[in-house]
Design an enzyme around this catalytic site. Structure first.
Site, short mmCIF file in Angstrom:
data_model
loop_
_atom_site.label_atom_id
_atom_site.label_comp_id
_atom_site.label_asym_id
_atom_site.label_seq_id
_atom_site.Cartn_x
_atom_site.Cartn_y
_atom_site.Cartn_z
N ASP A 278 0.86 -1.18 0.00
CA ASP A 278 0.00 0.00 0.00
C ASP A 278 0.91 1.23 0.00
OD1 ASP A 278 -2.12 1.75 -0.02
OD2 ASP A 278 -3.20 0.77 1.59
C1 BGC Z 1 -5.00 3.34 0.28
C2 BGC Z 1 -5.14 2.35 -0.84
C3 BGC Z 1 -5.00 3.06 -2.17
C4 BGC Z 1 -3.64 3.74 -2.19
C5 BGC Z 1 -3.32 4.42 -3.49
C6 BGC Z 1 -3.75 4.19 0.15
O1 BGC Z 1 -3.75 5.24 1.04
O2 BGC Z 1 -4.98 2.62 1.49
O3 BGC Z 1 -6.38 1.69 -0.74
O4 BGC Z 1 -5.14 2.17 -3.22
O5 BGC Z 1 -3.62 4.70 -1.16
O6 BGC Z 1 -4.01 5.58 -3.67
#
Ligand code: BGC
Length: 745
Positions: A278
């Site tokens: 993530d």
């Molecule tokens: C979130 C993810 C997301 C990623 C990219 C993160 O803060 O937890 O779900 O896909 O950002 O934007």
């Protein structure tokens, strides 16, 4: 300090996947051929994902040098193509980039939030939503979305419950798989297909106290029984990618978990897709207190099998050194690069790296808007309808449209849709005005300007409007920004002065229809009491207005059912239908105000409930009314007992006993009455959404085999146990008359 041996801490074989299908098919041959030409630096470059967001221009040199494998958040098509040209034509090996974006419940045409889509209990709704999202996003070069989010969430305080399919692993698996199908289309290599990403692996929804990123402590049995099934289903459905979660499980952050990412994902499930971290989750193993610095974080993530580093710069800065120091084996890197190249081949990026510019717009097609509207209709749950307040009938000559969400285009789309354009949203107010034109007087007065508004200055005007109307339509709820990532609430009641406003409206004596537009279950017991009808629509997207208007005026009939339990009060959380019975199931409930003053302490007759909330939710999982009524007949079984391998047919006659043709979500639940481990009082095992004409009866049939009765036992095996079961075919998780059967040898 850490060596490869540490990766065997859970007794797993870290290298078991290294010989992943070499030369088995032409893609694998191509991957091998390419890999053999890559320098270590180029391999590490593929594992690096960075954000565009205005920085893309500065990335040209790094792309030319093969230091970036994927870019997220770049939306300008000309820039995308320009960067892709550099990757393909100017980098040494010409490996294309993958452009990624969070396209969660729509790119331009926004569908209901995933929790709302789950309330439709209609996988086609979810598939359509994902397909439209893929068509729109791929037109600007996005070939990878970070969705679906299939975290089980039983805590409405957690803001990200909005992005989930709710509390149940079966429903989540079905809806998640439908989304994967919609995103990925018939074949990933089609230019309008985008790679799905099953996230967040794993158990992010279990974050303690519903506070984002928080720790979780989950016995392996519960992990396997509750949190992992939607992910296993996603593997089986061909989800091209997975994403790590932010949380730690039992002290190990997911991005450093060899247990999750190697033992379960690769060794047990044989997954050959790409695993991305993530955003910054590798780096975040430092504040977690799991790694001393970024280098160690990169080491642990690489050993744990995280193929791509999203925005931590851990791999690009440290992997080369870690390999030279023999802390990370280059074979692990090869394996990750294989997974990345495999995705690029599967997406057809080597053959078709560019997007045609100047093509007709794929945004807001009529068919997309129509599907978004149908999705919003199916996602609305009718919770109350006293004296058939709804649908509004011909005696209604004037309506007061009030409340902070009646005309809030940016809020009705809900959380985490960065590319939504409020000017394309049709609000309830606009749609109602169109519907009523020249027929019904519409008096609009918001009363509160936004959901958290604490000023009561406008309430009088809303009340004055209400006094002139036959019916009050009160649009209440939460602004979009109150749910989603890091938008957790400890108090999940209606924010601001909305309840006060409702009290004032109620005092007019006019019928009140309460339409809730929210990103989560809200605690609204008083509000439900006060309202004559309650329609819970979640945040239902671009076409929320026309959908809600059709429902209010009877052009459409509600058919949504709750994908998550609605608590009365936040202290009941976690509250979910598949709970265990306890040794003292709730009975003889005496609520706090019924206890005599001065009553003596006693321990006789105590059972499991809260003094101030009892034991029941405000509305149970699976609940939802219609404008018609459905009558369920007895649950008919094809046999009184079954053996492993047999198929039990369970059927029920469902009659539409009202006067509207309508869809009903018919639900199948079981209970394993006695287990070697205590089993939930009910478990969803199937559902069908069926259209039944007024006055007609349909036999709705399900089948069950012993596999459906299996669960993870204390020996960590998924087995069905001989014994007694009850099965229900019911309109929700709390009603219906069950029938018993046995599983025998
Ligand atoms: C979130 C993810 C997301 C990623 C990219 C993160 O803060 O937890 O779900 O896909 O950002 O934007």
């Amino acid at each position: 300090m850490n060596t490869l041996k540490k990766a065997t801490v859970y007794g797993l074989t870290v290298f078991s996947l290294l010989a992943c299908k070499p030369g088995q098919d032409s893609t694998e041959q191509k991957i091998d051929a390419l890999l053999s030409k890559m320098t270590l630096k180029e391999k590490i470059g593929q594992m690096n994902q960075l954000t565009g967001l205005g920085l893309a221009e500065d990335m040209q040199g790094a792309i030319r040098n093969g230091e970036i494998g994927s870019i997220l958040n770049e939306l300008d098509l000309a820039t995308t193509n320009k960067l892709q040209h550099i990757a393909v034509e100017e980098s040494r090996l010409g490996i294309p980039l993958i452009f990624a974006r969070d396209v969660i419940h729509g790119f331009k045409t926004i569908f209901p939030i995933p929790l709302g889509q789950a309330a439709s209990w209609n996988p086609q709704v979810a598939e359509n939503g994902a397909r439209v999202a893929a068509l729109e996003a791929s037109s600007v070069g996005i070939r990878w979305t970070f969705a679906p989010m299939i975290d089980i969430s039983r805590d409405p305080r957690w803001g990200r419950i909005a992005e989930s399919c709710g509390e149940d692993p079966y429903l989540t698996s079905i809806m998640g798989n439908a989304m994967i199908k919609g995103f990925q289309g018939d074949t990933l290599s089609s230019p309008t297909s985008i790679a799905a990403c099953a996230k967040h692996f794993a158990a992010y929804g279990a974050s303690e106290s519903g506070k984002d990123y928080n720790t979780t402590w989950i016995p392996e049995l519960q992990l396997r029984e509750l949190y992992l099934p939607p992910f296993k289903a996603a593997v089986d459905a061909g989800a091209a990618t997975f994403m790590c979660s932010f949380n730690d499980i039992n002290g190990v952050p997911s991005s450093g978990s060899t247990f999750l990412n190697r033992q379960i994902l690769r060794d047990e499930w044989k997954y050959d897709g790409l695993l991305v971290s993530d955003w910054g989750s590798i780096q975040q193993m430092i504040p977690h207190g799991f790694c001393a610095d970024l280098k160690e974080a990169g080491e642990k993530a690489a050993i744990a099998g995280v193929d791509m580093d999203m925005m931590s710069y851990a791999y690009i800065n440290h992997l080369e050194e870690l390999i030279k120091e023999k802390k990370v084996d280059e074979k692990l890197i090869d394996e990750s690069v294989r997974n990345i190249l495999r995705l690029k081949f599967r997406l057809g990026l080597f053959d078709n790296p560019y997007i045609k510019e100047g093509a007709p717009s794929a945004f807001y097609l009529d068919s997309s808007l129509q599907q978004a509207k149908e999705a919003a209709i199916e996602s609305a749950v009718l919770l109350k309808n006293n004296l058939q307040t709804l649908p509004l009938n011909s005696s209604v000559k004037s309506v007061a449209v009030v409340g902070p969400l009646a005309d809030a285009p940016a809020d009705q789309v809900g959380t985490w849709c960065f590319d939504a354009e409020p000017e394309h949203c049709v609000t309830p107010l606009t749609a109602i005005q169109q519907e009523c034109e020249n027929k019904i007087r519409v008096i609009a007065e918001p009363g509160l300007t936004y959901s958290r508004d604490k000023s009561e200055a406008g309430i009088d005007k809303a009340v004055a409007a209400a006094r002139q109307a036959d019916v009050i339509l009160f649009f209440a709820g939460e602004e979009a920004v109150l749910s989603g990532e890091a938008r957790c609430r400890a108090d999940i009641s209606l924010p601001g002065k909305q309840t006060e406003m409702l009290r004032a409206l109620k005092a007019t004596g006019k019928p009140v229809v309460l339409v809730i537009m929210a990103g989560r279950p809200l605690t609204i017991p008083e509000e439900v009491d006060m309202a004559d009808a309650v329609l819970y629509t979640f945040h239902s997207g671009t076409m929320a207005g026309p959908a809600i208007s059709d429902l209010l005026f009877g052009k459409a009939v509600p058919s949504g059912k709750l994908p998550v339990t609605l608590p009365r009060i936040v202290g009941q959380v976690p509250i979910y239908y598949a709970h265990k019975n306890t040794g003292r199931p709730a009975s003889n409930i005496t609520l706090i105000d019924d206890i005599e003053v001065g009553a003596k302490q006693t321990s006789i007759g105590f059972t499991s409930y809260h003094l101030d909330a009892g034991d029941s939710p405000l509305f149970p999982f699976g609940y939802g009314l219609s404008y018609t009524t459905f009558t369920y007949g007895d649950c008919q079984l094809s046999a009184g007992d079954i053996k492993p391998g047999d198929v039990l047919t369970v059927a029920c006659d469902v009659t539409n006993s009202g006067s509207y043709d309508a869809q009903e979500v018919v639900q199948l639940y079981i209970r394993d009455k006695v287990g070697s481990l205590v089993r939930p009082v009910k478990e969803l095992k199937g559902f069908k959404k069926v259209m039944i004409k007024a006055g007609e009866t349909q036999k709705v049939e399900f089948t069950l085999t012993s596999d459906d009765l299996a669960y993870w036992n204390a020996d960590m095996q998924q087995r069905a146990e001989i014994g007694d079961f009850t099965v229900w075919i019911a309109p929700d998780s709390q009603s219906g008359v069950g029938a018993d059967f046995k599983l025998t040898n």
